[in-house]
Design a protein around this motif. Sequence first.
Motif, PDB file in Angstrom:
ATOM      1  N   VAL A 179      17.709  15.184  14.613  1.00 45.50           N
ATOM      2  CA  VAL A 179      17.186  15.210  13.249  1.00 45.50           C
ATOM      3  C   VAL A 179      15.714  14.829  13.268  1.00 45.50           C
ATOM      4  O   VAL A 179      15.320  13.815  13.862  1.00 45.50           O
ATOM      5  CB  VAL A 179      17.973  14.232  12.349  1.00 45.50           C
ATOM      6  N   ASP A 180      14.883  15.647  12.612  1.00 47.06           N
ATOM      7  CA  ASP A 180      13.444  15.415  12.559  1.00 47.06           C
ATOM      8  C   ASP A 180      13.119  14.536  11.352  1.00 47.06           C
ATOM      9  O   ASP A 180      13.191  14.992  10.209  1.00 47.06           O
ATOM     10  CB  ASP A 180      12.712  16.751  12.452  1.00 47.06           C
ATOM     11  N   PRO A 181      12.727  13.274  11.556  1.00 40.58           N
ATOM     12  CA  PRO A 181      12.450  12.380  10.421  1.00 40.58           C
ATOM     13  C   PRO A 181      11.270  12.814   9.560  1.00 40.58           C
ATOM     14  O   PRO A 181      11.159  12.383   8.408  1.00 40.58           O
ATOM     15  CB  PRO A 181      12.152  11.035  11.108  1.00 40.58           C
ATOM     16  N   PHE A 182      10.381  13.653  10.089  1.00 39.37           N
ATOM     17  CA  PHE A 182       9.215  14.083   9.323  1.00 39.37           C
ATOM     18  C   PHE A 182       9.483  15.338   8.486  1.00 39.37           C
ATOM     19  O   PHE A 182       8.683  15.682   7.619  1.00 39.37           O
ATOM     20  CB  PHE A 182       8.033  14.364  10.257  1.00 39.37           C
ATOM     21  N   ARG A 183      10.588  16.020   8.747  1.00 36.78           N
ATOM     22  CA  ARG A 183      10.836  17.293   8.080  1.00 36.78           C
ATOM     23  C   ARG A 183      11.014  17.088   6.566  1.00 36.78           C
ATOM     24  O   ARG A 183      11.712  16.185   6.128  1.00 36.78           O
ATOM     25  CB  ARG A 183      12.066  17.978   8.659  1.00 36.78           C
ATOM     26  N   GLY A 184      10.345  17.938   5.795  1.00 39.36           N
ATOM     27  CA  GLY A 184      10.475  17.895   4.343  1.00 39.36           C
ATOM     28  C   GLY A 184       9.427  17.064   3.635  1.00 39.36           C
ATOM     29  O   GLY A 184       9.301  17.129   2.407  1.00 39.36           O
ATOM     30  N   TYR A 185       8.641  16.281   4.373  1.00 42.87           N
ATOM     31  CA  TYR A 185       7.635  15.440   3.740  1.00 42.87           C
ATOM     32  C   TYR A 185       6.345  16.224   3.492  1.00 42.87           C
ATOM     33  O   TYR A 185       6.010  17.149   4.233  1.00 42.87           O
ATOM     34  CB  TYR A 185       7.323  14.224   4.618  1.00 42.87           C
ATOM     35  N   ASN A 186       5.607  15.817   2.471  1.00 39.54           N
ATOM     36  CA  ASN A 186       4.310  16.401   2.154  1.00 39.54           C
ATOM     37  C   ASN A 186       3.368  16.224   3.350  1.00 39.54           C
ATOM     38  O   ASN A 186       3.466  15.260   4.102  1.00 39.54           O
ATOM     39  CB  ASN A 186       3.730  15.711   0.921  1.00 39.54           C
ATOM     40  N   PHE A 189       1.737  12.966   4.203  1.00 39.56           N
ATOM     41  CA  PHE A 189       2.578  11.914   4.783  1.00 39.56           C
ATOM     42  C   PHE A 189       2.920  12.208   6.249  1.00 39.56           C
ATOM     43  O   PHE A 189       3.731  11.491   6.835  1.00 39.56           O
ATOM     44  CB  PHE A 189       3.871  11.768   3.979  1.00 39.56           C
ATOM     45  N   ARG A 190       2.285  13.257   6.794  1.00 42.82           N
ATOM     46  CA  ARG A 190       2.538  13.617   8.197  1.00 42.82           C
ATOM     47  C   ARG A 190       1.253  13.706   9.011  1.00 42.82           C
ATOM     48  O   ARG A 190       1.265  14.195  10.121  1.00 42.82           O
ATOM     49  CB  ARG A 190       3.271  14.966   8.256  1.00 42.82           C
ATOM     50  N   ASN A 191       0.143  13.198   8.453  1.00 42.26           N
ATOM     51  CA  ASN A 191      -1.149  13.346   9.111  1.00 42.26           C
ATOM     52  C   ASN A 191      -1.452  12.126   9.980  1.00 42.26           C
ATOM     53  O   ASN A 191      -1.533  10.998   9.496  1.00 42.26           O
ATOM     54  CB  ASN A 191      -2.257  13.523   8.071  1.00 42.26           C
ATOM     55  N   LEU A 192      -1.627  12.357  11.284  1.00 43.07           N
ATOM     56  CA  LEU A 192      -1.836  11.265  12.230  1.00 43.07           C
ATOM     57  C   LEU A 192      -3.195  10.597  12.080  1.00 43.07           C
ATOM     58  O   LEU A 192      -3.461   9.577  12.729  1.00 43.07           O
ATOM     59  CB  LEU A 192      -1.688  11.770  13.668  1.00 43.07           C
ATOM     60  N   LEU A 193      -4.074  11.135  11.235  1.00 47.50           N
ATOM     61  CA  LEU A 193      -5.326  10.452  10.949  1.00 47.50           C
ATOM     62  C   LEU A 193      -5.096   9.256  10.023  1.00 47.50           C
ATOM     63  O   LEU A 193      -6.001   8.449   9.822  1.00 47.50           O
ATOM     64  CB  LEU A 193      -6.338  11.415  10.328  1.00 47.50           C
ATOM     65  N   ASP A 194      -3.884   9.155   9.475  1.00 49.99           N
ATOM     66  CA  ASP A 194      -3.492   8.051   8.590  1.00 49.99           C
ATOM     67  C   ASP A 194      -2.777   6.983   9.424  1.00 49.99           C
ATOM     68  O   ASP A 194      -1.829   7.285  10.155  1.00 49.99           O
ATOM     69  CB  ASP A 194      -2.573   8.580   7.493  1.00 49.99           C
ATOM     70  N   ALA A 195      -3.226   5.735   9.301  1.00 53.51           N
ATOM     71  CA  ALA A 195      -2.653   4.643  10.097  1.00 53.51           C
ATOM     72  C   ALA A 195      -1.168   4.449   9.825  1.00 53.51           C
ATOM     73  O   ALA A 195      -0.399   4.121  10.740  1.00 53.51           O
ATOM     74  CB  ALA A 195      -3.413   3.346   9.821  1.00 53.51           C
ATOM     75  N   LYS A 196      -0.737   4.650   8.570  1.00 60.48           N
ATOM     76  CA  LYS A 196       0.679   4.490   8.229  1.00 60.48           C
ATOM     77  C   LYS A 196       1.527   5.538   8.967  1.00 60.48           C
ATOM     78  O   LYS A 196       2.622   5.237   9.471  1.00 60.48           O
ATOM     79  CB  LYS A 196       0.875   4.634   6.719  1.00 60.48           C
ATOM     80  N   GLY A 217      -4.292  17.490  12.658  1.00 62.08           N
ATOM     81  CA  GLY A 217      -3.668  16.185  12.808  1.00 62.08           C
ATOM     82  C   GLY A 217      -2.320  16.052  12.139  1.00 62.08           C
ATOM     83  O   GLY A 217      -1.678  14.999  12.247  1.00 62.08           O
ATOM     84  N   VAL A 218      -1.861  17.084  11.449  1.00 57.09           N
ATOM     85  CA  VAL A 218      -0.577  17.019  10.746  1.00 57.09           C
ATOM     86  C   VAL A 218       0.569  17.268  11.732  1.00 57.09           C
ATOM     87  O   VAL A 218       0.531  18.223  12.513  1.00 57.09           O
ATOM     88  CB  VAL A 218      -0.523  18.048   9.600  1.00 57.09           C
ATOM     89  N   ILE A 219       1.565  16.414  11.692  1.00 59.37           N
ATOM     90  CA  ILE A 219       2.751  16.589  12.528  1.00 59.37           C
ATOM     91  C   ILE A 219       3.601  17.709  11.931  1.00 59.37           C
ATOM     92  O   ILE A 219       4.147  17.571  10.834  1.00 59.37           O
ATOM     93  CB  ILE A 219       3.569  15.288  12.607  1.00 59.37           C
ATOM     94  N   GLU A 220       3.684  18.835  12.631  1.00 56.49           N
ATOM     95  CA  GLU A 220       4.479  19.955  12.145  1.00 56.49           C
ATOM     96  C   GLU A 220       5.959  19.738  12.435  1.00 56.49           C
ATOM     97  O   GLU A 220       6.814  20.071  11.619  1.00 56.49           O
ATOM     98  CB  GLU A 220       4.001  21.254  12.792  1.00 56.49           C
ATOM     99  N   ARG A 221       6.261  19.191  13.592  1.00 51.18           N
ATOM    100  CA  ARG A 221       7.643  18.882  13.958  1.00 51.18           C
ATOM    101  C   ARG A 221       7.638  17.654  14.875  1.00 51.18           C
ATOM    102  O   ARG A 221       6.670  17.393  15.582  1.00 51.18           O
ATOM    103  CB  ARG A 221       8.309  20.037  14.713  1.00 51.18           C
ATOM    104  N   SER A 222       8.740  16.941  14.871  1.00 48.18           N
ATOM    105  CA  SER A 222       8.952  15.900  15.876  1.00 48.18           C
ATOM    106  C   SER A 222      10.327  16.119  16.491  1.00 48.18           C
ATOM    107  O   SER A 222      11.100  16.957  16.044  1.00 48.18           O
ATOM    108  CB  SER A 222       8.843  14.503  15.250  1.00 48.18           C
ATOM    109  N   ARG A 223      10.579  15.399  17.562  1.00 42.35           N
ATOM    110  CA  ARG A 223      11.852  15.493  18.275  1.00 42.35           C
ATOM    111  C   ARG A 223      12.133  16.924  18.758  1.00 42.35           C
ATOM    112  O   ARG A 223      13.244  17.434  18.633  1.00 42.35           O
ATOM    113  CB  ARG A 223      13.004  14.974  17.434  1.00 42.35           C
TER     114      ARG A 223
END
Length: 304
Positions: A179-186, A189-196, A217-223
């Motif tokens: 399961v990709d925890p980043f899938r479905g987020y704006n 909320f997936r941009n690695l330039l953001d410290a959070k 810098g946006v995470i398109e997919r993880s896992r």
Amino acid sequence: MVEAAIALLKARNADALLVLLDGSTDWKRIADMAAGTDKPVIVAVDSADDLEGAAEAGLKPLALNKEKAPLLERLQHAILESAADEFIRTNGEVVAVYSGFHQGRLDSISHLQLDERMRRLTTRDLQMLESRVPLPTIKAVIDLAAQIGREGREGKPVGTLFVVGDTRKVLEHSNDSGVDPFRGYNRSFRNLLDAKVQDDAKEIAQLDGAFVVGSDGVIERSRQMLEVSHEDLTMTKGLGARHWAAAAVTRKTKAISVVVSQSTGTVRLYQDGNLVMRIEPMEKAVTWQEFAFEPPSSSNQSDT
């Protein structure tokens, strides 16, 4: 010169002796000269073929593949490779002997303190990557990877892989490993330039699979599980499947791979199927600085 370098090694109680050569030599003779020290003797040449017999003589062989590079670059690369192979500490001292003036003749000795040298990266180091991935993105990914390699997570070592750029083609070679925890987020909320987002990525890095990151810098997919052929790749012994996949996907695409080794925390960058940069885990964060290079003068190139 080797005997003088060994005397300096003992006097300074340095971590290792580094002999930087232009080709093969009598390895047993060097080993015999170093018989009076228990410190590693690293022999570095450009071609692995020229190192035949070095390990059998009790030396630490190192292939640089830097035949046309300037002396200072070869010397620095040898130090980084030695630290990566755990021949020396990243904050230790090394005595190096090399051909500073005449090729093929050892004529220079330097005593090198590695703490500050090993903590610096320069923007020039990444200029070859800028045409494919903007510097702010690759810096952010390297910083995050270096943090993961240095800190792990909750005291445990963590290895992970970021594949940056050319996401459409990369995803053609990817499948979900869970399961990709980043899938479905704006996207924000997936941009690695953001410290959070970086903190979130550190948590997910503990799970199986690679991060696929866009040039912005946006995470398109993880896992993601990468499915790419390893044909025609040459890798350092001891590197696992994560590194093979990292190199292979950059051979098939225009992406850059950033890999964190779980065993050592070392960060490696691959492009076009080749290792282009290695960063060792440090107590302090990576320091980015503008490149300022002054070649050694004749007066300090032979520092005895």
